[in-house]
Write an enzyme that holds these catalytic residues in place. Sequence first.
Site, PDB file in Angstrom:
ATOM      1  N   PRO A   2       1.506  -3.540  -6.190  1.00  0.00           N
ATOM      2  CA  PRO A   2       2.356  -4.705  -6.295  1.00  0.00           C
ATOM      3  C   PRO A   2       3.695  -4.389  -6.909  1.00  0.00           C
ATOM      4  CG  PRO A   2       0.769  -4.651  -8.071  1.00  0.00           C
ATOM      5  CD  PRO A   2       0.784  -3.319  -7.432  1.00  0.00           C
ATOM      6  N   GLU A   3       4.705  -5.041  -6.390  1.00  0.00           N
ATOM      7  CA  GLU A   3       6.016  -5.026  -7.009  1.00  0.00           C
ATOM      8  C   GLU A   3       6.212  -6.388  -7.670  1.00  0.00           C
ATOM      9  OE1 GLU A   3       9.003  -3.333  -4.388  1.00  0.00           O
ATOM     10  OE2 GLU A   3       7.449  -2.452  -3.143  1.00  0.00           O
TER      11      GLU A   3
END
Length: 294
Positions: A2-3
């Site tokens: 995830p960013e």
Amino acid sequence: MPELPEVETVRRGLEPVLVDAHFDRVEQRRANLRFAFPERFTERLTGQRILSLGRRAKYLLANLEGGEVLIMHLGMSGRFVIQRPGANAQRPGEFLNEAGNTSRHDHVVFFMSNGTTIIYNDARRFGFMILVDADELENHKLIRNLGVEPLGEVLSPAYLAARCVGKKTSLKAALLDQRIVAGLGNIYVCEVLYRAGLSPKRAAGALALASGAPSQRVEKLVPEIKAVLEDAIEAGGSTLRDYHAPEGDLGYFQHSFAVYGREGLECARAGCGGTIRRIVQGGRSTFYCPKCQR
DNA sequence: AAGAACTCCTGTTGGC
DNA sequence: TGCCAACAGGAGTTCT
């Protein structure tokens, strides 16, 4: 995995089931993820009420009533799954692999006072959970060197130019550097540079003039950083492979990728006609259009 | 001291 | 079909 947009989506999914609930019981199924769990991890959580759930960069921060903060990072493959009380105990079908079971990667389980069960699953185990005193949070080695939040007022062309003056490293590497801007990752850096029309190979120092003042390039770049992240959060993040929001919802920003994963396809910019290329920078894939990103 | 390379770990995919 | 190298959303540590 995830960013920033995915972590923010996870935060919003967990917030309603975590905040104001207590940990009735915590199961810790192995000694470490990326790092060892803290001493007496489950005991320190059990009985604690969660006051709020925040986010800094790609870190989730659960503020506990007793004065500690539970810092959680999802690494590449970490995810949370929420099981509502009374729901079928069967895991959502999307999470099942060919063997029909991913439970061997369920490393932590929170049993909450409101009846929900929250499972932390992380195949690669690059994620981690640690506990720190709230007073020490800002001084913690993982937090203190983080750069600005990209969606805050502090990220301005002047700030980014000042942080990149004289840098010979690539623009791609500079934007991935969490000490400069905190929260961008490989996908969104590619998308941002595309929207700004900047080559990922250009030196980061080109964002500043000789005087150190912001260049035209950085004036274009900064608004695109904010726009891409806002668009992605709005879309619930990007679903690639196995990412899901905690309730099992899929993000759909991946349908908006202009370059990421699009090697060999035609550039979508009006009148460009270039072909998206994949190169490797710092051991990671970069996708860009060599014709319109200069 | 900056910048690049290496490392952790497992699962999936694409080419032969 | 099977095998195996390449690759995957991160980032701390170790090198040059």
